[in-house]
Scaffold this active site. Structure first.
Site, PDB file in Angstrom:
ATOM      1  N   HIS A 159       0.854  -1.210   0.000  1.00 33.16           N
ATOM      2  CA  HIS A 159       0.000   0.000   0.000  1.00 33.16           C
ATOM      3  C   HIS A 159       0.879   1.246   0.000  1.00 33.16           C
ATOM      4  O   HIS A 159       2.098   1.150   0.080  1.00 33.16           O
ATOM      5  CB  HIS A 159      -0.997  -0.023   1.157  1.00 33.16           C
ATOM      6  N   HIS A 161       1.425   3.903   1.963  1.00 31.83           N
ATOM      7  CA  HIS A 161       1.978   4.652   3.100  1.00 31.83           C
ATOM      8  C   HIS A 161       3.513   4.723   3.047  1.00 31.83           C
ATOM      9  O   HIS A 161       4.180   3.779   2.640  1.00 31.83           O
ATOM     10  CB  HIS A 161       1.522   4.034   4.423  1.00 31.83           C
ATOM     11  N   ASP A 217       5.852   4.529   5.151  1.00 31.14           N
ATOM     12  CA  ASP A 217       6.684   3.551   5.860  1.00 31.14           C
ATOM     13  C   ASP A 217       6.729   2.199   5.129  1.00 31.14           C
ATOM     14  O   ASP A 217       7.347   1.252   5.609  1.00 31.14           O
ATOM     15  CB  ASP A 217       6.221   3.373   7.315  1.00 31.14           C
ATOM     16  N   HIS A 218       6.083   2.140   3.959  1.00 28.74           N
ATOM     17  CA  HIS A 218       6.131   0.910   3.149  1.00 28.74           C
ATOM     18  C   HIS A 218       6.755   1.143   1.769  1.00 28.74           C
ATOM     19  O   HIS A 218       7.150   0.199   1.105  1.00 28.74           O
ATOM     20  CB  HIS A 218       4.718   0.315   3.002  1.00 28.74           C
ATOM     21  N   HIS A 224      -7.542  -0.661   5.508  1.00 30.37           N
ATOM     22  CA  HIS A 224      -6.460   0.202   6.005  1.00 30.37           C
ATOM     23  C   HIS A 224      -6.250   1.338   5.007  1.00 30.37           C
ATOM     24  O   HIS A 224      -6.221   2.514   5.367  1.00 30.37           O
ATOM     25  CB  HIS A 224      -5.195  -0.630   6.186  1.00 30.37           C
ATOM     26  N   ASP A 269      -0.194  -3.928   6.210  1.00 28.73           N
ATOM     27  CA  ASP A 269      -0.864  -3.381   7.399  1.00 28.73           C
ATOM     28  C   ASP A 269      -2.321  -3.818   7.462  1.00 28.73           C
ATOM     29  O   ASP A 269      -3.155  -3.105   8.030  1.00 28.73           O
ATOM     30  CB  ASP A 269      -0.786  -1.850   7.394  1.00 28.73           C
ATOM     31  N   HIS A 329       4.447  -4.866  10.526  1.00 32.04           N
ATOM     32  CA  HIS A 329       4.999  -4.200  11.721  1.00 32.04           C
ATOM     33  C   HIS A 329       5.164  -5.169  12.883  1.00 32.04           C
ATOM     34  O   HIS A 329       4.356  -6.087  13.055  1.00 32.04           O
ATOM     35  CB  HIS A 329       4.047  -3.084  12.213  1.00 32.04           C
TER      36      HIS A 329
END
Ligand code: ZN
Ligand code: FE
Length: 239
Positions: free
Chosen positions: A54, A56, A58-59, A112, A131, A169
């Site tokens: 996805h 975001h 942090d990915h 999400h 996530d 995570h």
């Protein structure tokens, strides 16, 4: 296919999937480039593909550097084309994609984010859940509805029990406290918590989990209906 767990940022997991015969590799969700680069350079890996669950940061934070350095191709959900820069290969729900020994089915799991996907390597019985599904938890509902997330988790629940889950995570310990609070007499959960603590105390990650473990222990998968799921998700948001 070897799976190397690469810790990124605070508590993110990125994964390098490596064909040990020719050192070709894919990376799933490189939240940052540095630790991935280090492994690639130390082990002389040929990075071919970047798989994003996805959009975001942090990915996908490591996408640009890894793409330009190795000319790796970015694979992501087609509806995320305006959210993830420089996608090379657009993926659709249900599509099977294959190159080298890397073969997966795309599972669209909105909730999400609207365009969240999981990569299901059906031959190896491995799924990368980003996530959406964590060990003993699930992602926050940001873009979709509770209904979306509930249905997405139901899709994952239907995978074979022995399927290994690689999630986005290291939230497992905190998740276990929440599960335990509402399901304290679940003996499978109590066993899993002992195992989790042992791993963490030894500096090991809690990945992978399995569909069986999560069906037995994850309170979000054990929720009987949308109403029960939504209540738990709301409680967890303020936990
Ligand atoms: Zn996310
Ligand atoms: Fe994340």
């Amino acid at each position: 296919m070897k799976i190397e767990i690469i810790k990124c940022l605070e508590d993110n997991f990125s994964y390098l999937l490596i064909n040990e015969e020719n050192s070709n590799a894919c990376v799933v969700d490189p939240g940052e480039a540095k630790p991935v680069l280090k492994y690639i350079e130390d082990n002389k890996i040929n990075l071919k593909y970047i798989l994003n669950t996805h959009h975001h940061g942090d990915h996908i934070g490591g996408n640009n550097i890894l793409k330009s350095r190795f000319n790796a191709k970015i694979l992501a959900f087609e509806n995320d084309k305006d959210k993830i820069p420089m996608i090379d290969i657009f993926l659709n729900d249900g599509q099977v994609w294959k190159d080298d020994i890397f073969e997966f089915k795309v599972m669209h799991v909105p909730g999400h984010t609207l365009g969240h996907i999981c990569f299901y390597f059906f031959n190896k019985k491995i799924v990368f859940t980003g996530d959406t599904l964590f060990s003993l938890g699930c992602g926050r509902v940001f873009e979709g509805s509770h209904d979306d997330m509930f249905n997405s988790l139901c899709k994952l629940k239907s995978l074979p029990l022995e399927t290994k889950i690689y999630f986005g995570h290291e939230y497992t310990l905190n998740n276990s406290i929440f599960c335990n609070k509402f399901d304290e007499n679940n003996s499978e959960l109590n066993k899993k918590i002992i195992d989790i603590k042992k791993k963490l105390n030894n500096g090991l990650p809690t990945v992978p989990s399995s569909i069986k473990d999560e069906l037995d222990c994850n309170i979000f998968l054990r929720a009987k209906n949308l109403k029960e799921f939504s209540k738990l998700r709301d409680l967890k948001d303020n936990f």
